[in-house]
Enzyme design. Structure first.
Site, PDB file in Angstrom:
ATOM      1  N   ASP A  71       0.722  -1.315  -0.020  1.00 16.82           N
ATOM      2  CA  ASP A  71      -0.103   0.012  -0.015  1.00 16.82           C
ATOM      3  C   ASP A  71       0.890   1.452   0.040  1.00 16.82           C
ATOM      4  OD1 ASP A  71      -1.997   1.939   0.237  1.00 16.82           O
ATOM      5  OD2 ASP A  71      -2.417   1.496   2.450  1.00 16.82           O
TER       6      ASP A  71
ATOM      7  N   SER B  36      -0.040   4.199   2.825  1.00 13.03           N
ATOM      8  CA  SER B  36       0.165   4.300   4.122  1.00 13.03           C
ATOM      9  C   SER B  36       1.450   3.805   4.381  1.00 13.03           C
ATOM     10  CB  SER B  36      -0.945   3.425   4.853  1.00 13.03           C
ATOM     11  OG  SER B  36      -0.452   2.035   4.601  1.00 13.03           O
TER      12      SER B  36
ATOM     13  N   ASN C 148       2.624   1.932   7.685  1.00 17.95           N
ATOM     14  CA  ASN C 148       3.021   0.822   8.474  1.00 17.95           C
ATOM     15  C   ASN C 148       2.745  -0.613   8.071  1.00 17.95           C
ATOM     16  OD1 ASN C 148       1.861   3.403  10.193  1.00 17.95           O
ATOM     17  ND2 ASN C 148       2.816   2.023  11.755  1.00 17.95           N
TER      18      ASN C 148
ATOM     19  N   TRP D 102       1.363  -4.123   9.370  1.00 21.96           N
ATOM     20  CA  TRP D 102       0.951  -4.914  10.661  1.00 21.96           C
ATOM     21  C   TRP D 102       0.370  -6.195   9.915  1.00 21.96           C
ATOM     22  CZ3 TRP D 102      -4.127  -6.284  10.054  1.00 21.96           C
ATOM     23  CH2 TRP D 102      -4.904  -5.454   9.286  1.00 21.96           C
TER      24      TRP D 102
ATOM     25  N   TYR E 142      -7.876   3.745   8.431  1.00 20.70           N
ATOM     26  CA  TYR E 142      -7.885   3.907   7.008  1.00 20.70           C
ATOM     27  C   TYR E 142      -8.849   4.547   6.265  1.00 20.70           C
ATOM     28  CZ  TYR E 142      -3.919   0.664   7.665  1.00 20.70           C
ATOM     29  OH  TYR E 142      -2.634   0.050   7.827  1.00 20.70           O
TER      30      TYR E 142
ATOM     31  N   ASP F 204      -1.725   5.788  -5.425  1.00 18.95           N
ATOM     32  CA  ASP F 204      -2.202   4.724  -4.111  1.00 18.95           C
ATOM     33  C   ASP F 204      -2.499   3.402  -4.539  1.00 18.95           C
ATOM     34  OD1 ASP F 204      -2.923   3.710  -1.677  1.00 18.95           O
ATOM     35  OD2 ASP F 204      -4.623   5.188  -1.504  1.00 18.95           O
TER      36      ASP F 204
ATOM     37  N   THR G  58      -5.820   1.904  -2.886  1.00 22.82           N
ATOM     38  CA  THR G  58      -7.221   2.203  -3.221  1.00 22.82           C
ATOM     39  C   THR G  58      -7.553   1.737  -4.612  1.00 22.82           C
ATOM     40  OG1 THR G  58      -6.868   4.271  -2.089  1.00 22.82           O
ATOM     41  CG2 THR G  58      -8.437   4.351  -3.656  1.00 22.82           C
TER      42      THR G  58
END
Length: 295
Positions: A6, A9, A11, A13, A49, A188, A191
């Site tokens: 992505d 963003s 991070n 996880w 998000y 992006d 998306t």
């Protein structure tokens, strides 16, 4: 773990065994007790998000992706996940935007790839295929010439948070239909659609002949697609054109446009509908986005 790569963003996880949300129960869960290289960071993380959210604890471990092993990578082990995440194919998210966008100041994966000398060039590139059989590719540290044709157009970033650039206008048949006077856009991968402010998106959808329902979904007659106009996005003086077959999709309910309503949010999102047409290179060395016609 399967993750969404992505660029919107920063991070990393994954679900953990400490999470009881439905989204964790139907996805792979990380179990720290099965890793000899794991350590807790003793710091919480919370990420919101555009759709969905997660909370959890930060931790360090070795993260291997595409044959590259990043040591001491900080990541989130989820404890709660929004119901939306239960519908994701992927288990978690691997953010590829800039460090200053990262929740809790967690160093992004690609920043560690660069600082640990694991990539030959400080860039990565994304090819999104038009059909799932062929598959899509993210390349860390290189540009793969077989995935594009013609020249690469290099566009300087206007902000180093998202992969953000200047968009001059959106035009149809020479008429400016959106982004009049210029606007900001981000490339992006996380998306699905091309997203913009309500009034602009409504205007684009009406120009291409779509009717919008109460949920904001814009439908078109599938038989009209061959006659619908191209839409041109001018980025930093360069025209990028998307055909009607590329900006529409067919599902069980008929055909829809890929132009999504972002509400009052002024930042445009050039998501997968755009990236499927244009091979995208994300250059951290020079802070440019490169775009070329996808093969």
């Amino acid at each position: 773990f399967n993750v969404i790569f992505d660029t919107g963003s920063s991070n990393l996880w994954v679900p953990s065994v400490y999470c009881s949300s439905q989204a964790c129960q139907n996805h792979a869960e990380f179990n720290p007790s099965q890793s000899s290289t794991f350590t807790w960071a003793n710091k919480p993380v919370s990420i919101q998000y555009g759709t969905g959210s997660m909370t959890g604890q930060l931790a360090y471990d070795t993260v291997s992706v595409g044959g590259i092993s990043v040591t001491q990578q900080i990541f989130g082990a989820s404890q709660t996940e929004a119901p939306f995440m239960a519908n994701m194919v992927a288990d978690g998210i691997l953010g590829l935007a800039f460090p200053n966008l990262a929740a809790s100041g967690a160093t992004p994966v690609f920043d560690n790839m660069m600082s640990q000398g694991l990539v030959s060039q400080n860039l990565f590139s994304v090819y999104l295929s038009g059909n799932s059989a062929e598959g899509s590719v993210v390349s860390f540290g290189n540009i793969e010439s077989n995935y594009y044709t013609g020249q690469i157009t290099w566009i300087p970033l206007s902000s180093e948070t998202y992969w953000q650039i200047n968009m001059d206008s959106v035009t149809i048949n020479g008429n400016t239909v959106a982004c009049s006077g210029g606007c900001q856009a981000i490339i992006d991968t996380g998306t699905s659609l091309i997203v913009g402010p309500t009034t602009d998106i409504s205007n684009m959808n009406s120009w291409v002949g779509a009717t919008t329902d109460q949920y904001g979904d814009a439908s078109v007659n599938c038989n009209n697609i061959p006659n619908m106009p191209e839409v041109t996005f001018t980025l930093n003086g360069n025209a990028f054109t998307i055909s009607a077959s590329a900006y529409t999709s067919q599902n069980s309910n008929g055909c829809m446009t890929g132009f999504g309503n972002g509400g009052t949010q002024q930042l445009w999102i050039l998501g997968d509908v755009f990236i499927r047409q244009y091979y995208a290179i994300f250059d951290r060395q020079n802070n440019y986005v490169g775009l070329a016609q996808a093969a």
